[in-house]
Structure formats: C-alpha cells, structure tokens
Design a protein around this motif. Structure first.
Motif, PDB file in Angstrom:
ATOM      1  N   GLN A 152      70.345 -42.243  -4.177  1.00 22.85           N
ATOM      2  CA  GLN A 152      68.945 -41.939  -4.468  1.00 22.85           C
ATOM      3  C   GLN A 152      68.014 -42.979  -3.849  1.00 22.85           C
ATOM      4  N   LYS A 153      68.409 -44.228  -3.862  1.00 22.57           N
ATOM      5  CA  LYS A 153      67.610 -45.261  -3.204  1.00 22.57           C
ATOM      6  C   LYS A 153      67.556 -45.015  -1.702  1.00 22.57           C
ATOM      7  N   ASN A 156      65.013 -42.359  -1.138  1.00 19.33           N
ATOM      8  CA  ASN A 156      63.661 -42.889  -1.380  1.00 19.33           C
ATOM      9  C   ASN A 156      63.144 -43.745  -0.231  1.00 19.33           C
ATOM     10  N   PRO A 160      59.702 -41.473  -0.365  1.00 21.55           N
ATOM     11  CA  PRO A 160      59.429 -42.290  -1.551  1.00 21.55           C
ATOM     12  C   PRO A 160      59.190 -41.447  -2.807  1.00 21.55           C
ATOM     13  N   ASN A 161      59.718 -41.960  -3.925  1.00 19.20           N
ATOM     14  CA  ASN A 161      59.525 -41.364  -5.248  1.00 19.20           C
ATOM     15  C   ASN A 161      60.213 -40.013  -5.421  1.00 19.20           C
ATOM     16  N   THR A 162      61.160 -39.704  -4.516  1.00 13.01           N
ATOM     17  CA  THR A 162      61.931 -38.470  -4.692  1.00 13.01           C
ATOM     18  C   THR A 162      62.789 -38.555  -5.946  1.00 13.01           C
ATOM     19  N   TYR A 163      63.383 -39.730  -6.170  1.00 14.65           N
ATOM     20  CA  TYR A 163      64.248 -39.923  -7.329  1.00 14.65           C
ATOM     21  C   TYR A 163      63.818 -41.148  -8.132  1.00 14.65           C
ATOM     22  N   LYS A 164      64.062 -41.075  -9.432  1.00 20.47           N
ATOM     23  CA  LYS A 164      64.028 -42.266 -10.263  1.00 20.47           C
ATOM     24  C   LYS A 164      65.454 -42.813 -10.260  1.00 20.47           C
ATOM     25  N   THR A 165      65.607 -44.065  -9.888  1.00 13.19           N
ATOM     26  CA  THR A 165      66.944 -44.592  -9.585  1.00 13.19           C
ATOM     27  C   THR A 165      67.662 -45.209 -10.781  1.00 13.19           C
TER      28      THR A 165
END
Length: 333
Positions: A152-153, A156, A160-165
């Motif tokens: 997920q990072k 991102n 950016p901000n696609t996932y909360k990691t």
C-alpha cells in the motif's frame, strides 16, 4: 478550438456522470452511462474521455462501447448536443482559454520499482520465492518479478492517499511494460489471505492492461491468455489481465490465438469466447478430460511447457468449427 469546446461541454456534463474525475489534462474517468459499469461494486469506474489529436473520444473498458464525444453527448442529452454542434461548427466559442478545472493532477514520474528486491535476489526460504517455486514460475523470470514488503505504501508513492497504511501487507509485484520497455502499470499478487488476490495499478490510463508487451514479437503467431503468470509458460504470449484485449491490426486475426481459463460455467468467459469467434480469431477450447482451471495449474500438476503447447495446438479452433465445439463444450462441463 475543438479541444476547448469539447472540454467545456465535458465540464458541463461532469455533475451528471457518476464518480467523475480528471486524471490528466485530457483524460477523465467515470462510471459508464451505457452499461452502468459494475453492478457488484459501485466504486468501479471504467469509462473514459481521452483525446486523439484535437478531438475527445469516449471508451468504456467494461462494455466496450466507444464513440466520439459528439455521439456520446447526443446519447446523454440531445438538447445539449444541439448546443454543442452550434458552438463547435459556428465558431461561437468565446475564447481558446482552457476551462479552470478543480481536480488534482497526479504525477507518475517516479521509479516505482526503485528499492524493491527482485525474486531472484531473495533468499530461498523467503515467502515470495517459495511462492514462485511452488507455482513453478520459470526461474528466467525471477529477475523480472519484485517483492514489496508494504504494498500500500508502494501504491501511495504514485497515487497519494489511495490507502491508509495502518494494516499494510506484502505482495509480489508484477511490472507491466509497453513495447518500448516503459513501465505503465504494475500488479500486486497477495501472499496471504488478502482480497482481492490481484491488485492492478495503472500509471498511464490511456494504455490497456496488457502484460508481456516488451517480450512479444508481432511478426510471429501471438498467444493471449488471461493471467500474467500463465503467459510465462507459452512462447510469444501476452496476458490481457482481465481486459477484452484487441491488438488493433498489429497482427492478422488468423495469427492470434486466445486462450481463456478452463471455466465453461463462467458466462463472462463464454461470452468473450463467442466474441472472439465472431471476430475471426483462433481460440483454444480445452479437452473434456482437462479439469484444471488454467495453464499454471496444469504446470503445477506435472505437465511440461511442451505438453501444454501440444494441448493448445490440438485444441485450437476458428470460425464454424470453433462455434460448434464451444456450443458443445459449455454444455458438458
């Protein structure tokens, strides 16, 4: 002038198109009003406006509908379509200044693979290498597949901000390159119980999700499968990665063979097979005694690449013979 007018009317339509967002200056994404897009997932948006030369066009990657912007507008609102024609062809646009869009513009000029280790570089007891060994992926491709500890990072970095990691996880990273070797997408294969198993991230929305283009020779017979891993076991093979791939006259139809998964009860696959037959492509219809789902499963079961090629050659059909065989095959399984 024509691009300005198209953009002006796209902006006017934006509030009527579900999940409408701007990807780049001349690329817009939204849910398709023709087919309604995915009925299972309301978050999916697979329709696009994109520019060719000075004009905007519409394309849906779910239903396959494609048309110029004028015809799309006529379908959505005939009244606005009339206004569009008057403005476009009578030169009534007030200026050539681009509309003031209020959308974020992602930048994808990042080496997404930088810092990642290839499968070849990992120790033998690493979970990603053990997975590839278990799937019997040819070792010649180990330096072309990567491992991401925090997938997920990784996403991102480019979106950016696609996932909360907070609950990130690891995946095998499968890069998608175009014919010039430029990376335009990548796919993450889960190593745990994460769903979906495969996540595909596009860096260039104008390109189809096709794996293996950098290896293909368009002068030879081309094979098209569904999954990237399956394509590694067949010579001169690419993977459509879930898309309804068309090679747009790069190769004559009779020099292309589509190999779908062995799922005769899958209505979507059956419909796509019928479509390929109608377009005069070759297709593989798996023999009745073959029960495994795909090429990789057949390899894991003990079949060799040569044996797979022999099965493919002996079970390739086209035109009337393909239609007859498919009508029978979908009933007996």
């Amino acid at each position: 002038m024509s691009s300005y007018i198209d953009l002006k009317f796209i902006n006017q339509l934006s509030g009527r198109l579900q999940q409408f967002k701007q990807k780049t200056d001349y690329l817009f994404n939204f849910r398709c009003p023709h087919c309604g897009d995915s009925q299972k997932s309301k978050s999916k948006a697979r329709a696009y406006f994109y520019r060719v030369k000075n004009d905007m066009f519409f394309k849906c990657h779910n239903c396959g509908q494609g048309q110029n912007f004028a015809n799309f507008l006529k379908f959505i609102d005939p009244k606005v379509y009339t206004e569009y024609l008057l403005e476009r062809y009578k030169g009534s646009a007030p200026s050539t200044k681009k509309p003031d869009w209020q959308f974020e513009k992602p930048v994808f000029k990042i080496n997404i693979l930088e810092g990642l280790k290839t499968i070849k570089e990992l120790p033998e007891d690493h979970i990603a290498k053990e997975y590839c060994n278990k799937r019997k992926i040819p070792e010649e491709f180990y330096d072309k597949l990567y491992y991401a500890e925090e997938f997920q990072k990784l996403v991102n970095k480019v979106k950016p901000n696609t996932y909360k990691t907070q609950y990130d996880h690891h995946r095998i990273v499968i890069p998608f390159y175009d014919t010039t070797g430029d990376l335009f997408a990548f796919q993450g294969r889960a190593l745990g119980k994460e769903n979906p198993k495969y996540l595909t991230i596009k860096l260039n929305e104008n390109k189809q999700k096709v794996f293996g283009l950098e290896r293909i020779n368009f002068q030879n017979h081309v094979y098209i499968v569904e999954g990237p891993f399956d394509s590694l076991f067949v010579s001169n093979c690419i993977a459509a990665a879930g898309a309804d791939l068309q090679l747009k006259n790069k190769v004559p139809n009779n020099k292309i063979t589509y190999i779908f998964d062995n799922e005769p009860r899958n209505k979507e696959i059956i419909n796509r097979m019928y479509k390929m037959i109608e377009n005069d492509f070759n297709i593989v219809i798996w023999p009745e005694d073959q029960t495994l789902k795909d090429i990789n499963d057949m390899i894991i079961s003990g079949l060799t690449k040569l044996q797979i090629k022999d099965i493919i050659d002996k079970n390739t059909y086209s035109q009337l013979s393909a239609l007859t065989k498919l009508n029978h095959w979908k009933k007996i399984k």
